[in-house]
Design an enzyme around this catalytic site. Sequence first.
Site, PDB file in Angstrom:
ATOM      1  N   GLY A   9       4.303   8.010   7.293  1.00  0.00           N
ATOM      2  CA  GLY A   9       5.430   8.312   6.432  1.00  0.00           C
ATOM      3  C   GLY A   9       4.974   8.615   5.006  1.00  0.00           C
ATOM      4  O   GLY A   9       3.827   8.363   4.621  1.00  0.00           O
ATOM      5  N   CYS A  10       5.906   9.149   4.217  1.00  0.00           N
ATOM      6  CA  CYS A  10       5.550   9.574   2.859  1.00  0.00           C
ATOM      7  C   CYS A  10       5.281   8.385   1.939  1.00  0.00           C
ATOM      8  O   CYS A  10       4.211   8.299   1.325  1.00  0.00           O
ATOM      9  CB  CYS A  10       6.641  10.481   2.293  1.00  0.00           C
ATOM     10  SG  CYS A  10       8.321   9.819   2.439  1.00  0.00           S
ATOM     11  N   TYR A  11       6.227   7.461   1.839  1.00  0.00           N
ATOM     12  CA  TYR A  11       5.980   6.271   1.024  1.00  0.00           C
ATOM     13  C   TYR A  11       4.742   5.498   1.511  1.00  0.00           C
ATOM     14  O   TYR A  11       3.902   5.093   0.697  1.00  0.00           O
ATOM     15  CB  TYR A  11       7.189   5.334   1.073  1.00  0.00           C
ATOM     16  CG  TYR A  11       8.368   5.726   0.208  1.00  0.00           C
ATOM     17  CD1 TYR A  11       8.227   5.911  -1.165  1.00  0.00           C
ATOM     18  CD2 TYR A  11       9.638   5.860   0.757  1.00  0.00           C
ATOM     19  CE1 TYR A  11       9.319   6.240  -1.964  1.00  0.00           C
ATOM     20  CE2 TYR A  11      10.736   6.178  -0.032  1.00  0.00           C
ATOM     21  CZ  TYR A  11      10.580   6.368  -1.383  1.00  0.00           C
ATOM     22  OH  TYR A  11      11.661   6.679  -2.179  1.00  0.00           O
ATOM     23  N   THR A  27       2.077   6.533   2.870  1.00  0.00           N
ATOM     24  CA  THR A  27       0.845   7.222   2.496  1.00  0.00           C
ATOM     25  C   THR A  27       0.464   6.912   1.056  1.00  0.00           C
ATOM     26  O   THR A  27      -0.677   6.524   0.762  1.00  0.00           O
ATOM     27  CB  THR A  27       1.003   8.744   2.691  1.00  0.00           C
ATOM     28  OG1 THR A  27       1.167   9.029   4.086  1.00  0.00           O
ATOM     29  CG2 THR A  27      -0.216   9.493   2.169  1.00  0.00           C
ATOM     30  N   ALA A  28       1.415   7.074   0.140  1.00  0.00           N
ATOM     31  CA  ALA A  28       1.128   6.835  -1.276  1.00  0.00           C
ATOM     32  C   ALA A  28       0.754   5.378  -1.533  1.00  0.00           C
ATOM     33  O   ALA A  28      -0.157   5.083  -2.314  1.00  0.00           O
ATOM     34  CB  ALA A  28       2.338   7.229  -2.127  1.00  0.00           C
TER      35      ALA A  28
END
Length: 346
Positions: free
Chosen positions: A148-150, A152-153
């Site tokens: 997912g995007c969150y 990953t960061a």
Amino acid sequence: MIKVGIVGGTGYTGVELLRILATHPEAEVSCITSRSEAGLAVADLYPNLRGHYDLAFSEPDPDTLAQCDLVFFATPHGVAMRLAPELIARGTRVVDLSADFRIKDLDVWAKWYGMPHETPEWAEKAVYGLPEVARAAIRDAQLVANPGCYPTAVQLGLIPLLENGLVKTDRIIADAKSGASGAGRQANVGMLHGEIGESFKAYGASGHRHLPEIRQGLVAASGDSQLGVTFVPHLVPMIRGIEATLYAELNNPADFDRLQSLYEARYRDEPFVDVLPFGSHPDTRSVRGANHCRMALHRQEDSNLVIITSVIDNLVKGAAGQAVQNMNVMFGLQENLGLQAPAMLP
């Protein structure tokens, strides 16, 4: 040439896959599906792709998709777990951009996604596709669960600390902000510009479905099954981008002196992670449209807290770009193939 199919091509991650793959020298999109837009030319829905694709959306057909070397699922949760196993059985490799195969504890998955998992055997076999951690496993995988995007960061920002046992793991905090495209392309009054413009809010503060995925990755990095993490996402009035501000307390404050070199060494050979000089403030526009994670370390005076700021484009390194990066790894290609364009400014 890798023959590629895309299931669910009308959302933001679908069109981002199409944009990236349009100039990929070793991949060709041979089919793209959408039940709602079947028969419509891709370029009629997405005029930015005129001249790049002579394709129309089609109904999902397992026989057609099974002729592909790899299929990307850019679908709502619950779709890939039903169709992907059939394609894999017929020799097609899969990268799933939904959350269907990300979480190994299926009771936890069912709690957050509101349905029982229908293919637990593939949930177990799937490789979590964070290349900076699992490159070797991705190379041989039949099924890759794109992060997912969150997550990953957050994970990229914290992993060097946890791998080296440098921080207390009982109270890690991830304070993250995302642009509106992270909510997808479906009609939603709450995501209209008139609703989110000139406003800023937290959401999911009592619990968000990305929290168990984040925790799973941080536990794996630290080896501490009791790790505690607080994750609060926020919606900001922009289209693309995620900024995650991460907080962790060092076990030994003297370790501050070596954190910058530790991060630089950990990511030196990673083509898509950029560690900025200590005290920098990476902004989301520096990664807009690019498959990069940029981060920087901070320390406030007389504090034992290490602060990491981490930025990505939620549609690229947080979704479609990372999916193409995974494809490149799976097929033994140069990892940055098709992903070399710099970020867009302004």
